[in-house]
Design a protein around this motif. Structure first.
Motif, PDB file in Angstrom:
ATOM      1  N   THR A  84       0.838  -1.202   0.000  1.00 18.65           N
ATOM      2  CA  THR A  84       0.000   0.000   0.000  1.00 18.65           C
ATOM      3  C   THR A  84       0.871   1.250   0.000  1.00 18.65           C
ATOM      4  O   THR A  84       0.577   2.225  -0.689  1.00 18.65           O
ATOM      5  N   GLN A  85       1.950   1.195   0.784  1.00 18.48           N
ATOM      6  CA  GLN A  85       2.836   2.362   0.810  1.00 18.48           C
ATOM      7  C   GLN A  85       3.457   2.615  -0.556  1.00 18.48           C
ATOM      8  O   GLN A  85       3.581   3.759  -0.978  1.00 18.48           O
ATOM      9  N   LYS A  98       2.129   1.747  -3.498  1.00 16.89           N
ATOM     10  CA  LYS A  98       1.101   2.205  -4.433  1.00 16.89           C
ATOM     11  C   LYS A  98       0.728   3.663  -4.205  1.00 16.89           C
ATOM     12  O   LYS A  98       0.496   4.403  -5.149  1.00 16.89           O
ATOM     13  N   THR A  99       0.634   4.060  -2.940  1.00 17.86           N
ATOM     14  CA  THR A  99       0.249   5.448  -2.667  1.00 17.86           C
ATOM     15  C   THR A  99       1.440   6.376  -2.751  1.00 17.86           C
ATOM     16  O   THR A  99       1.291   7.584  -2.607  1.00 17.86           O
ATOM     17  N   GLY A 100       2.639   5.800  -2.955  1.00 16.78           N
ATOM     18  CA  GLY A 100       3.818   6.627  -3.135  1.00 16.78           C
ATOM     19  C   GLY A 100       4.279   7.306  -1.861  1.00 16.78           C
ATOM     20  O   GLY A 100       4.994   8.305  -1.912  1.00 16.78           O
TER      21      GLY A 100
END
Lengths: 365, 305
Positions: A359-360, A362-364
């Motif tokens: 998730t980190q 993907k959300t950058g």
């Protein structure tokens, strides 16, 4: 982006339902399969042949399927989980054992595949392989050549080296939104054990993606087929048959987009998608009938010809088109198969670490 | 209701009236309190490989002792431990505040124009605002994909009027800008209608009096129209702000992978991680966060009444 909303309703209803069958009690089977994963004429043939109505829905991630299965009462009679997910779901008592007396076509299975599947389903009690394939690189030949020049397209370096990724940014990079696979691939690329669930290793695997994050346009597992086919993206981590379907679609559209799939020389993940029957399925007989029908050599060959994935049915190989059977991306030769690896399921704590890192990325953040 | 009964002590308790009063409470109990407690309960358990995918925490009333001793707030601690969740909450609030402001900016003139339109025309205008609801919300958001994507309708339009060269493409799709466009578009009726109903009720003679006394129109607007429409402004803002904070569909379809919103984080926890306990904890916190503005809203409503 996940197009789970798109996948919500792709039902194939039985339109040409014979009048005679309507007199008998209506039989149906509810199937939940991956998107772009069947030749739909197989469904209409099945309806014609058996009088069993098929309700066919699609998903594009194992996570989505597992959420529905674990919630219970999914309403589906046949589902298609991938190996590690199958193993975990068997452990969670999601499935019922197959009644092999109702599956005479089991005699057609390819031992090479069923032996590997037994890693996830000991004794092959719960599942039959539908298709198998690899996760490799799909790319737009001309655009990638224009961006990278003479860099050979045979290694994960094409994507994972930040300088290459930066050059490809403008033409569009997609990464599959399937964290278990993407991490295994990154770990293998780093020379680590692809099946490692160690937090440090997972973070190291994540770093491979965070280093190229700025160059990545989308994380998607279904819409990427069309994006690749119509030139909206130029390179993707993708499933073999999906990329080959994109190639076919581009050829049919005659839009000048030339797509290829490679299995990088470092090796990659080999996966198995399998037919299984949930324990709470309401149409158990029909589910067996459906699975048995799919295991007819000429039927599964038709599916393989259409979706361009290899299947686990040895007897079907004589019905498979030469272009598919002899395509090393679909049925890889012996020396390539040696470099393919499989992975085991994640435990809940490991899963949380994995998803947190993913998730980190993907959300950058 | 309570004060009414106090002023008539002679009234015998009337079962029919109790029934009427009970209906909303039963409703709240069934559709708010009960689901909330279930979610709260799940948020205190742990994930497990089982159906459903969390450890049972509460087996009948005999097990209350075990239940209390096993309570663990790990999931809540985890939320504070990982900056992702705090960032997602803050980012959702930021997007909701900006969107609500934009909605007000666009919705207010629309509502004002509608309220000032000839009486015969007003029903038609209200109808036009409501009309988009007749098509599915999803279809409308998908339509925006077609409009905003790099080779979409807007790019074609800009190219045809010469604003863009042949190779220029609109880079809005899959960014926060697209999310704002989608949200403002989708929520506009929810902003316009409360504003309109507040503005329509306004007594226009007040403005006439102001103008007779030499007050310029813009000053009359800020001194009379705007303060009188304040209940509508607050109602519209709340009706938009609260669901926007938890919005999932629009950022998922129009936003980029880096568009961080708590609704999406919640979805990932539930479907991606299959971590129902943590997802439930996120939902509980989200609810608590939204209760504050709802209470402010209630307070305002009471004052107005």
């Amino acid at each position: 982006m996940k197009s789970h909303l798109l996948s919500l309703a792709a039902a194939v209803a039985a339109t040409a339902f014979a009048a005679t069958a309507a007199l008998a009690q209506e039989r149906e089977v509810r199937v939940y399969n991956w998107s772009d994963y069947i030749d739909e004429s197989i469904l209409t043939d099945f309806i014609k042949e058996t009088g069993i109505k098929v309700i066919y829905d699609v998903f594009d991630s194992n996570e989505m399927l597992e959420t529905k299965l674990l919630a219970g009462g999914s309403g589906y009679d046949v589902v298609v989980p991938t190996g590690p997910f199958l193993a975990r779901q068997i452990q969670a008592k999601v499935f019922q054992k197959l009644d092999k007396s109702k599956l005479p076509n089991l005699s057609n299975v390819w031992p090479v595949v069923s032996e590997r599947l037994a890693k996830y389903d000991p004794g092959n009690q719960y599942a039959v392989n539908y298709m198998w394939g690899t996760t490799g690189i799909g790319y737009n030949v001309d655009k990638v050549k224009a961006a990278l020049g003479n860099v050979p397209i045979d290694s994960w370096n094409v994507l994972f080296k930040p300088e290459n990724a930066a050059k490809l940014k403008s033409c569009g990079i997609n990464i599959l939104d399937a964290s278990d696979e993407t991490f295994a691939i990154a770990l293998n690329y780093l020379g680590k054990n692809p099946d490692s669930k160690d937090t440090k290793d997972l973070e190291a695997g994540g770093a491979v993606y965070s280093k190229i994050r700025k160059s990545v346009k989308t994380f998607n597992s279904s819409a990427y087929i069309d994006e690749l086919a119509n030139g909206d993206s130029c390179i993707t981590i993708g499933w073999s048959g999906d990329v080959l379907q994109a190639k076919t679609r581009a050829e049919e559209a005659k839009n000048g987009v030339n797509i290829e799939f490679i299995i990088p020389k470092e090796g990659t993940y080999m996966w198995f998608d399998n037919l299984a029957i949930p324990a709470d399925a309401k149409h158990v007989d029909e589910a067996h009938a459906f699975i048995n029908y799919l295991m007819k050599p000429e039927v599964i060959a038709k599916a393989s010809n259409f979706v361009q994935y290899a299947n686990g049915n040895l007897a079907s190989q004589k019905f498979i088109d030469k272009e598919v059977l002899e395509n090393p991306s679909v049925y890889p030769p012996e020396d390539v198969v040696k470099k393919l690896f499989t992975i085991s399921p994640y435990g809940p704590r490991e899963q949380r670490v994995l998803n947190r890192v993913w998730t980190q990325i993907k959300t950058g953040s | 209701m309570a004060s009414v009964s106090e002023t008539h002590p002679a009234n015998k308790p009337n079962p029919a009236r109790w029934l009427v009063v009970a209906v909303p409470y039963v409703w709240l109990l069934l559709f708010f309190a009960a689901p909330f407690l279930i979610i709260f309960k799940i948020s205190l358990s742990e994930t497990a490989i089982a159906m459903p995918p969390y450890t049972p925490l509460f087996d009948g009333f005999g097990a209350i002792g075990d239940f209390v001793s096993e309570l663990d707030f790990d999931n809540y601690l985890f939320l504070t431990d990982d900056p992702l969740y705090i960032e997602a909450y803050l980012s959702s609030l930021r997007i909701a505040v900006i969107s609500t402001f934009l909605l007000l900016l666009i919705g207010y003139p629309m509502a004002l124009a509608m309220a000032r339109a000839p009486t015969t025309l007003r029903p038609t205008l209200v109808m036009l605002v409501i009309l988009p609801f007749w098509t599915s919300f999803l279809i409308r958001v998908y339509a925006w994909i077609g409009i905003l994507k790099p080779d979409g309708l807007l790019t074609l339009l800009f190219q045809s009027v010469g604003l863009f060269g042949a190779d220029d493409q609109l880079q809005v799709f899959r960014t926060d800008y697209a999310v704002f466009i989608g949200i403002v578009y989708s929520y506009l009726p929810f902003m316009v209608l409360p504003l309109y109903s507040a503005l329509e009720k306004m007594d226009n003679t007040l403005l006439e009096a102001a103008s007779d006394l030499g007050c310029p129109p813009w000053k009359a607007f800020w001194k009379i129209t705007f303060p009188l429409s304040l209940p509508g402004v607050i109602a519209g803002s709340m009706i938009c702000f609260i669901p926007i904070t938890g919005e999932f569909v629009i950022p998922d379809l129009l936003g980029g992978a880096d568009t961080l919103m708590i609704g999406k984080t919640l979805w990932t926890e539930f479907f991606g991680n299959r971590d129902w306990p943590l997802a439930s904890a996120v939902a509980v916190i989200l609810l608590i966060m939204l209760v504050v503005p709802i209470m402010i809203f209630q307070n305002q409503q009471k004052k107005v009444a």
